[in-house]
Design an enzyme around this catalytic site. Sequence first.
Site, PDB file in Angstrom:
ATOM      1  N   TYR A 230       0.902  -1.185  -0.092  1.00  0.00           N
ATOM      2  CA  TYR A 230       0.021  -0.028   0.133  1.00  0.00           C
ATOM      3  C   TYR A 230       0.737   1.223   0.068  1.00  0.00           C
ATOM      4  CZ  TYR A 230      -3.518  -3.267   1.949  1.00  0.00           C
ATOM      5  OH  TYR A 230      -4.195  -4.502   2.041  1.00  0.00           O
ATOM      6  N   PRO A 231       0.544   2.329  -0.676  1.00  0.00           N
ATOM      7  CA  PRO A 231       1.059   3.430  -0.505  1.00  0.00           C
ATOM      8  C   PRO A 231       0.620   4.529   0.222  1.00  0.00           C
ATOM      9  CG  PRO A 231      -0.776   3.772  -2.334  1.00  0.00           C
ATOM     10  CD  PRO A 231      -0.849   2.298  -1.614  1.00  0.00           C
ATOM     11  N   ARG A 232       1.053   4.167   1.519  1.00  0.00           N
ATOM     12  CA  ARG A 232       0.725   5.088   2.896  1.00  0.00           C
ATOM     13  C   ARG A 232       1.811   5.579   3.696  1.00  0.00           C
ATOM     14  NH1 ARG A 232      -2.593   0.128   5.282  1.00  0.00           N
ATOM     15  NH2 ARG A 232      -0.835  -0.293   7.056  1.00  0.00           N
TER      16      ARG A 232
ATOM     17  N   LYS B 125      -1.676  -7.690  -3.595  1.00  0.00           N
ATOM     18  CA  LYS B 125      -2.884  -7.117  -3.162  1.00  0.00           C
ATOM     19  C   LYS B 125      -2.679  -5.554  -2.614  1.00  0.00           C
ATOM     20  CE  LYS B 125      -4.319  -7.042   1.160  1.00  0.00           C
ATOM     21  NZ  LYS B 125      -4.811  -6.895   2.436  1.00  0.00           N
TER      22      LYS B 125
ATOM     23  N   GLY C  71     -10.372  -5.098   1.376  1.00  0.00           N
ATOM     24  CA  GLY C  71     -11.824  -4.499   1.738  1.00  0.00           C
ATOM     25  C   GLY C  71     -11.643  -3.410   2.396  1.00  0.00           C
ATOM     26  N   GLY C  72     -10.696  -3.322   3.456  1.00  0.00           N
ATOM     27  CA  GLY C  72     -10.333  -1.853   4.084  1.00  0.00           C
ATOM     28  C   GLY C  72     -11.547  -1.868   5.230  1.00  0.00           C
TER      29      GLY C  72
ATOM     30  N   GLY D 161     -10.839  -8.620   4.473  1.00  0.00           N
ATOM     31  CA  GLY D 161     -10.870  -8.997   5.884  1.00  0.00           C
ATOM     32  C   GLY D 161     -12.160  -8.547   6.587  1.00  0.00           C
ATOM     33  N   ARG D 162     -12.170  -7.309   7.044  1.00  0.00           N
ATOM     34  CA  ARG D 162     -13.091  -7.134   7.815  1.00  0.00           C
ATOM     35  C   ARG D 162     -14.513  -7.307   7.191  1.00  0.00           C
ATOM     36  NH1 ARG D 162      -9.948  -1.862   9.131  1.00  0.00           N
ATOM     37  NH2 ARG D 162      -8.824  -2.512   7.188  1.00  0.00           N
TER      38      ARG D 162
HETATM   39  O1  LIG Z   1      -5.872  -8.805   3.602  1.00  0.00           O
HETATM   40  C1  LIG Z   1      -6.377  -7.960   4.554  1.00  0.00           C
HETATM   41  C2  LIG Z   1      -5.710  -7.945   5.725  1.00  0.00           C
HETATM   42  O2  LIG Z   1      -4.270  -8.572   5.753  1.00  0.00           O
HETATM   43  C3  LIG Z   1      -7.385  -7.053   4.135  1.00  0.00           C
HETATM   44  O3  LIG Z   1      -8.310  -6.733   5.465  1.00  0.00           O
HETATM   45  P1  LIG Z   1      -9.185  -5.609   5.144  1.00  0.00           P
HETATM   46  O4  LIG Z   1     -10.239  -6.089   3.943  1.00  0.00           O
HETATM   47  O5  LIG Z   1      -9.810  -5.602   6.511  1.00  0.00           O
HETATM   48  O6  LIG Z   1      -8.629  -4.582   5.065  1.00  0.00           O
END
Ligand SMILES: O=C(CO)COP(=O)(O)O
Length: 274
Positions: free
Chosen positions: A145-147, A178, A203-204, A231-232
């Site tokens: 991720y770019p953060r 991912k 999914g975030g 995940g969530r």
């Molecule tokens: O792969 C994931 C965490 O390792 C994705 O989780 P989230 O969808 O909750 O961001």
Amino acid sequence: MSFLGKEIRLNRLLHSETGRYLGVAVDQATARGIFDELMPIERKISEIVAGKPDGITMHKGIAEKCFAKHAGKTSLVLKASTFSPWQPNYDTQVASVNEAIRLGADAISMGCIVGGDDQPEQLRNLGEIADKASAAGLPLIAHIYPRGNQIPDHEQNDWKNVAYAVRAGAELGVDIVKTKYTGSPKTFEKVTASTPGKVVVAGGEIKGGVESYFQAVKDVLDAGGAGITFGRFAWNTENPTAIVKALSSIIHNDRTVKEALELYNELMYGNINV
Ligand SMILES: O=C(CO)COP(=O)(O)O
């Protein structure tokens, strides 16, 4: 070099007909803190696996205690790193390729945050695990991720930054990258075009309803994405089995968002057995 091993594991991991990937991750407790919904973890994993995802991502201790009875039903993806609630932008390595092989995993996944002062170190770690995974014939997934601290919050969804992250992973030899969805198929097309490898999305934090998630998944596929690791959104819901089945209908059976919603509602409130 065991190229055949990697091919066999990738074939087990990816859906045999579509070549796409529906993953669910339950590795968030160390990274984000305690969630009531991830307890008891044994039950949550069983509910997820009942929806028939292609893979499930978890840390080694949870895999040792909970995964054996699900072997053959879904692939184990061993999470090899974690950030923390106090250091959300640094993924530190906590497991090895040897452990992944010992646990029977079909892939290993490593987090990597780009765009920060510690990018060189995180890329070096990713490059090292890519070397070891490749030598062992183990597919590598990167959660990239770019953060980092050089990227302002409002630029974290910018397609150029997301494409940069994805391309960096692909350049280091990652098999499935991912990352985050950029919010529109038009911008995400540029992200998938930036790499020859497979791109899936997280999914975030849960924002919006089921329909908006289903639409985002459809848009990701239409833009050339290979699937998801959620995940969530998958486990922080009343019925993870129904969510995973509905997501699978979009990813593997080319169902429309409307059809997936109908299936989800039937599974939630009707009496059908799919
Ligand atoms: O792969 C994931 C965490 O390792 C994705 O989780 P989230 O969808 O909750 O961001």
